[in-house]
Design a protein around this motif. Structure first.
Motif, PDB file in Angstrom:
ATOM      1  N   LEU A 113      52.125  49.831  43.103  1.00  0.00           N
ATOM      2  CA  LEU A 113      51.288  49.426  42.279  1.00  0.00           C
ATOM      3  C   LEU A 113      50.463  47.894  42.947  1.00  0.00           C
ATOM      4  N   GLY A 114      51.105  47.561  43.593  1.00  0.00           N
ATOM      5  CA  GLY A 114      50.420  46.599  44.689  1.00  0.00           C
ATOM      6  C   GLY A 114      49.134  46.911  45.010  1.00  0.00           C
ATOM      7  N   VAL A 115      49.194  48.213  45.354  1.00  0.00           N
ATOM      8  CA  VAL A 115      47.797  48.518  45.992  1.00  0.00           C
ATOM      9  C   VAL A 115      46.602  48.425  44.947  1.00  0.00           C
ATOM     10  N   LEU A 116      47.180  48.962  43.936  1.00  0.00           N
ATOM     11  CA  LEU A 116      45.806  48.915  42.892  1.00  0.00           C
ATOM     12  C   LEU A 116      45.372  47.488  42.728  1.00  0.00           C
ATOM     13  N   LEU A 117      46.108  46.502  43.001  1.00  0.00           N
ATOM     14  CA  LEU A 117      45.826  45.040  42.625  1.00  0.00           C
ATOM     15  C   LEU A 117      45.274  44.393  43.971  1.00  0.00           C
ATOM     16  N   SER A 118      45.015  44.939  44.900  1.00  0.00           N
ATOM     17  CA  SER A 118      44.951  44.640  46.232  1.00  0.00           C
ATOM     18  C   SER A 118      45.805  43.636  46.626  1.00  0.00           C
ATOM     19  N   LEU A 119      46.910  43.687  46.461  1.00  0.00           N
ATOM     20  CA  LEU A 119      47.996  42.677  46.967  1.00  0.00           C
ATOM     21  C   LEU A 119      47.762  42.494  48.609  1.00  0.00           C
ATOM     22  N   PRO A 120      47.745  41.241  49.068  1.00  0.00           N
ATOM     23  CA  PRO A 120      47.563  41.243  50.613  1.00  0.00           C
ATOM     24  C   PRO A 120      48.706  41.592  51.390  1.00  0.00           C
ATOM     25  N   PRO A 121      48.357  42.165  52.394  1.00  0.00           N
ATOM     26  CA  PRO A 121      49.737  42.806  53.145  1.00  0.00           C
ATOM     27  C   PRO A 121      50.882  41.985  53.352  1.00  0.00           C
ATOM     28  N   THR A 122      50.751  40.659  53.378  1.00  0.00           N
ATOM     29  CA  THR A 122      51.844  39.979  53.611  1.00  0.00           C
ATOM     30  C   THR A 122      52.602  39.990  52.473  1.00  0.00           C
ATOM     31  N   GLY A 123      52.319  40.311  51.231  1.00  0.00           N
ATOM     32  CA  GLY A 123      53.118  40.138  50.115  1.00  0.00           C
ATOM     33  C   GLY A 123      54.097  40.989  49.553  1.00  0.00           C
ATOM     34  N   TYR A 124      53.565  42.150  50.288  1.00  0.00           N
ATOM     35  CA  TYR A 124      54.652  43.348  49.856  1.00  0.00           C
ATOM     36  C   TYR A 124      56.030  43.004  49.810  1.00  0.00           C
TER      37      TYR A 124
END
Lengths: 218, 204
Positions: A113-124
């Motif tokens: 779901l982070g993808v939908l919120l354009s979470l920065p790659p370092t955040g996952y």
């Protein structure tokens, strides 16, 4: 104890068991936020960790009143209290079952779901780590709230009011870990605080939950 | 070992309902509580079962020896009859459920969802739970509610077997089960005199 855990898990996945309720809610929140906020990737990636945390917290809250209410209604709780299991063990297992059916799916769904919120790659990584550390605290604190209000019919509102303030420290430090992680900053301090809250809650609250449950059974 | 109750007073909602109750229940015996509605039979049974504290006096020999069956059966509608029984057997660290299935004529219903049982069948399942618990003292609150005559006979037979094996039973019921071992204990002479509860009992 294992028998109780297996029964609760089995009940959760059968019809009307409520498995997936929290997950579906989490999905709805994270899908709707980008529509509400607008298609600004920069803004979205800034608020993504916080939104994921609030969504997970509310999803947890949604399923709390099921922890004891069903066992209370059909009399199982009385019978469990007279069974050879210690009450502290019963509430710990109930919290564990809640975490497995609600908390763990949220942790696993968060990266997708982070993808939908354009979470920065370092955040996952840090979103998953913070949820993994924080959701057990949400389940244990919620079990305490559910134990407090089990004898009230439709006690959901009171329980939410009791539990939400107790959730705030977990939310603050959990979201802080995720936010700092997403920005590439050091996460050590909030991570330690979050771990402290979780382990403290797991160590202490089952005794409090067992005590209020005994009083409620009278 | 016997279950004994000494000078017991029990309270419902902070108001004492029975006081000065004394009796002893030896192995192999049954005690039937009688008394009008609201006399405090359920409260007395819940106190002896340890679900609520005694207002005064003490209960001896109940610790980890009792199996309690209250007004509701504690049955999970989405589990099958066998799964319900197996769960309770495991809780009491046992695994044998065949005796209980046969004893209460539940063999044909074994794989049915407990939610689809009739009230009497549910009650039989609830009583079968006592048999899988392996506990010595059965505490039963109105066990025959919604049972037909044949099922009451099954239940009486189960109690008789339990007593013959050295167990004992304490029950509140108004039906005569035809048990020779049973003594009747009328609770109405023990009605508590009105008095004020000492403190907020929830925090004692």
């Amino acid at each position: 104890m294992i028998a109780l855990l297996m029964r609760d898990l089995r009940l959760a996945v059968r019809a009307g068991g409520g498995f997936g309720l929290g997950l579906a809610f989490f999905l709805i929140v994270t899908v709707l936020v980008p529509f509400g906020v607008g298609p600004e990737n920069e803004l979205l990636s800034k608020i993504a960790p916080g939104v994921l945390w609030i969504g997970a917290l509310l999803a947890c809250l949604l399923s709390l009143d099921r922890i004891f209410a069903l066992d209370w209604e059909d009399g199982s709780l009385d019978l469990l209290a007279t069974a050879p299991l210690p009450m502290e063990g019963i509430v710990s297992i109930k919290a564990l079952a809640h975490w497995i059916t609600t908390g763990l799916p949220l942790v696993l769904a968060a990266p997708a779901l982070g993808v939908l919120l354009s979470l920065p790659p370092t955040g996952y990584l840090w979103v998953v780590v913070s949820l993994l550390l924080g959701t057990p605290a949400l389940s244990v604190i919620g079990t305490f709230g559910a134990a407090l209000t089990v004898s009230l019919k439709r006690g959901g509102l009171l329980m939410s009011l009791l539990v939400l303030p107790l959730y705030v420290p977990t939310l603050i430090f959990g979201a802080e870990v995720a936010r700092r992680g997403a920005m590439g900053l050091t996460v050590e301090t909030p991570l330690l605080m979050l771990a402290g809250i979780s382990f403290g809650a797991i160590a202490l609250l089952p005794f409090a939950s067992a005590a209020v449950l005994r009083i409620n059974l009278r | 070992m016997e279950l004994s109750v000494k000078n017991l007073a029990v309270a419902r909602g902070g108001v004492p309902v029975l006081e000065g109750v004394n009796f002893a229940l030896r192995a192999g015996r049954a005690l039937v509580l009688r008394g009008p509605n609201g006399a405090g039979k359920t409260t007395l049974l819940r106190t002896i079962a340890g679900l609520q504290p005694a207002f005064e006096g003490e209960v001896q020999g109940a610790e980890d020896r009792i199996a309690y069956a209250g007004h509701s059966d504690g049955i999970k509608a989405m589990l099958s009859v066998a799964e319900n029984l197996r769960f309770w057997a495991q809780v009491f660290n046992r695994s044998e459920i065949d005796g209980a299935l046969d004893g209460f004529n539940l063999r044909d219903l074994e794989d049915r969802n407990a939610g689809s049982l009739s009230a009497g069948q549910k009650r039989r399942l609830g009583l079968a739970r006592l048999m899988v618990s392996g506990r010595q003292v059965w505490i039963l609150d109105e066990p025959t509610v919604s049972l037909d005559a044949a099922s009451v006979a099954l239940f009486a037979e189960a109690v008789r077997r339990h007593l013959a094996e050295g167990g004992s039973a304490l029950m509140a019921t108004h039906i005569d089960l035809g048990l020779d071992e049973a003594e009747v204990f009328d609770v109405s002479p023990y009605r508590a005199k009105p008095r004020v509860s000492a403190a907020d009992e929830a925090f004692l």
